[in-house]
Design an enzyme around this catalytic site. Structure first.
Site, PDB file in Angstrom:
ATOM      1  N   CYS A  95      50.959 -49.202 -21.197  1.00 36.66           N
ATOM      2  CA  CYS A  95      51.482 -49.258 -20.296  1.00 36.66           C
ATOM      3  C   CYS A  95      52.361 -50.533 -19.627  1.00 36.66           C
ATOM      4  CB  CYS A  95      50.883 -48.550 -19.065  1.00 36.66           C
ATOM      5  SG  CYS A  95      51.859 -48.432 -17.975  1.00 36.66           S
ATOM      6  N   HIS A 137      51.492 -39.303 -20.803  1.00 39.52           N
ATOM      7  CA  HIS A 137      51.242 -40.327 -20.458  1.00 39.52           C
ATOM      8  C   HIS A 137      52.612 -40.318 -19.099  1.00 39.52           C
ATOM      9  CE1 HIS A 137      50.483 -44.353 -20.372  1.00 39.52           C
ATOM     10  NE2 HIS A 137      51.731 -44.596 -20.108  1.00 39.52           N
ATOM     11  N   GLU A 138      53.270 -40.115 -19.627  1.00 41.37           N
ATOM     12  CA  GLU A 138      54.444 -40.690 -19.145  1.00 41.37           C
ATOM     13  C   GLU A 138      54.707 -40.126 -17.522  1.00 41.37           C
ATOM     14  OE1 GLU A 138      56.385 -43.075 -19.163  1.00 41.37           O
ATOM     15  OE2 GLU A 138      55.574 -43.727 -20.871  1.00 41.37           O
ATOM     16  N   HIS A 169      52.898 -40.730 -15.128  1.00 41.71           N
ATOM     17  CA  HIS A 169      54.054 -41.616 -13.758  1.00 41.71           C
ATOM     18  C   HIS A 169      54.387 -40.760 -12.778  1.00 41.71           C
ATOM     19  CE1 HIS A 169      52.895 -45.480 -15.201  1.00 41.71           C
ATOM     20  NE2 HIS A 169      52.974 -45.324 -17.043  1.00 41.71           N
TER      21      HIS A 169
END
EC number: 3.5.1.88
Length: 170
Positions: free
Chosen positions: A91, A133-134, A137
């Site tokens: 990341c 994953h994004e 966030h």
């Protein structure tokens, strides 16, 4: 276009839950363009707006080998997850750290593109993992949150040591 500063763990701003984009405007498109430039400058394959201290639901991704096929997801929403997968993830907000994270093997996602048009995407393999994953966030979640407290602390200590070293070099 300009390169934005990427926040690094354990910065509390990374824990902010992003708000939906109400309307795709020229200002939003500039944010998207700056995020794409930042992602390429940092040699990443994905970037969420939260990582650059913009707390709106915007993600850019480019997993192409040529590094010239950016994908924009505004207000992304995962509609369906299928199967199980996981790779060693890294990341931009947790530089130098990698860890195996369990993810769905395939996802169906709905989002708006850079021009505000809605689309649905079926993703698998690396793209599916990158999307998950994004989108984490955007919820204020980092891949290190999937790790044991001990591993997370080791990563945090390592990053603090690197930061202190870099500050001494200035």
């Amino acid at each position: 276009m300009s390169v934005l500063q990427v926040l690094t763990f354990p910065d509390d701003r990374l824990r902010t839950v992003a708000k939906p984009v109400e309307k795709v405007t020229p200002e939003i498109q500039k944010i998207v363009d700056d995020m794409i430039e930042t992602m390429y400058d940092e040699e990443g394959i994905g970037l969420a707006a939260t990582q650059v201290d913009i707390h709106q639901r915007i993600v850019v991704i480019d997993i192409s080998e040529s590094r010239n096929e950016p994908m924009v997801l505004i207000n992304p929403e995962i509609l369906e997850k299928r199967g199980e997968d996981g790779i060693e993830e890294g990341c931009l907000s947790v530089p130098g750290a990698r860890a195996l994270v369990p993810r769905a093997a395939e996802v169906t996602v709905k989002a708006l593109d850079r021009d505000g048009h809605e689309f649905t995407l079926e993703a698998d393999d690396l793209l599916a993992i990158c999307i998950q994953h994004e989108l984490d966030h955007l919820q204020g979640k980092l891949f290190v949150d999937y790790l044991s407290p001990l591993k997370r602390k080791r990563i945090q200590d390592k990053l603090a040591k690197i930061k202190r070293f870099n500050e001494k070099q200035r």
